[in-house]
Design an enzyme around this catalytic site. Structure first.
Site, short mmCIF file in Angstrom:
data_model
loop_
_atom_site.label_atom_id
_atom_site.label_comp_id
_atom_site.label_asym_id
_atom_site.label_seq_id
_atom_site.Cartn_x
_atom_site.Cartn_y
_atom_site.Cartn_z
N GLU A 20 -12.65 2.81 2.99
CA GLU A 20 -12.21 2.74 4.41
C GLU A 20 -12.41 4.08 5.00
O GLU A 20 -12.23 5.30 4.16
CB GLU A 20 -10.54 2.71 4.13
CG GLU A 20 -9.62 2.34 5.13
CD GLU A 20 -8.33 2.26 4.73
OE1 GLU A 20 -7.57 1.34 5.29
OE2 GLU A 20 -7.53 3.18 3.94
N GLU A 62 0.81 -1.07 -0.02
CA GLU A 62 -0.06 0.05 0.15
C GLU A 62 0.87 1.44 -0.02
O GLU A 62 1.67 1.41 0.81
CB GLU A 62 -0.88 -0.18 1.28
CG GLU A 62 -1.82 1.15 1.18
CD GLU A 62 -2.82 1.25 2.46
OE1 GLU A 62 -3.78 2.15 2.43
OE2 GLU A 62 -2.64 0.35 3.19
#
Length: 291
Positions: A241, A147
């Site tokens: 998220e 990420e």
């Protein structure tokens, strides 16, 4: 259609049996296909119960974590690197035991603000460690996602181009780039070029608003991002998220600097996000087809 996911911290701050049941049932009720579980504190998780609930509700699973400063594979200290390797091995094992095929996050360094740039030795340690973890993950049919996060959460991978460079060094087919719109908003020039740069090496996506709250309430150009995904024919998971002080995992919330309350109603937030993402992806696909 891309499979749509949601991060467990939208629902609960821990993975106790009671919270796990809530996380999985609410994810299904909100219409998502996948739940992403954070492995910050995995030892409290009942793996058997979690696996059974996932099967009962026909949900897929993805796992994520960031390393800590005392268990950081980008350290120059072999003992610290070894502790980081142990966390990554544990993450791969848990992901596989839950029936998951994706383990991502800040797998390459600690999640936090560093006081200095990455050293050449530290970078080398991270690359060599990830080569070994990728071998383990491949045996368990798990893909690793690196990420790309902002400068306040790592000093190693802040842009898509940096992540692609690390993928080249690792040289493993089961390691992919994981882009997150929240971090892109801080570090990238736009929401188009990084996606096009990644192409088929983009393996996972986080959708988060600039203020971590309701999608559309901040500054991110989601239309451009969804258009870019359509241009590369991205088929992977798109996971929502969002974090608020209403739902707190102390370790992760503090690391992410979640100091204020952006929402209280998890279901309203999640249902809105699912509709927002599905609508954006569909509009981008239609626009591509009619070009």
């Amino acid at each position: 259609m891309n499979k749509l996911g949601v991060h467990a911290l939208v629902w609960a701050g821990d993975l106790s049996p009671e919270s796990t049941r809530k996380v999985i049932t609410q994810t299904k009720a909100a219409g998502f296909d996948l739940i992403e579980l954070s492995l910050h504190g995995p030892k409290v998780m009942d793996l058997s119960l979690t696996r059974d609930l996932l099967q009962e509700h026909n949900l897929e699973i993805g796992c994520s974590r960031g390393l800590t400063f005392d268990a950081d594979i980008s350290s120059e200290d072999p003992a610290v690197v070894s502790r980081g390797m142990a966390l990554l091995e544990e993450g791969v094992r848990i992901t596989a035991e839950l029936g998951g095929a994706y383990f991502g996050g800040i797998l390459y360094s600690a999640m936090g603000k560093y006081a200095a740039p990455i050293t050449a030795k530290g970078r080398q340690n991270a690359v060599e460690s990830l080569k070994r973890i990728a071998e383990l993950a491949q045996k368990k049919n798990v893909t690793l996602g690196l990420e790309v996060v902002n400068r306040y959460e790592s000093n190693l991978l802040n842009t898509a181009s940096q992540a692609l460079g690390m993928l080249d060094e690792i040289g493993a087919p089961n390691v992919v780039v994981h882009l997150d719109t929240y971090h892109m908003n801080i570090e990238e020039c736009d929401f188009m070029q990084p996606v096009l740069q990644c192409g088929e090496r983009l393996g996972y996506v986080h959708i988060g608003e600039s203020n971590r709250g309701y999608l559309g309430s901040g500054t991110i150009d989601f239309a451009q991002f969804f258009h870019a995904l359509a241009m590369i024919d991205y088929k992977g998971v798109v996971t929502f998220e969002s974090f608020s002080s209403a739902v707190v995992n102390e370790q992760l919330s503090n690391a992410l600097a979640i100091w204020r309350n952006l929402w209280d109603d998890s279901m309203d937030l999640a249902a809105h996000a699912r509709g927002f993402i599905a609508g954006g992806l569909n509009a981008a696909t239609k626009a591509k087809l009619h070009r």
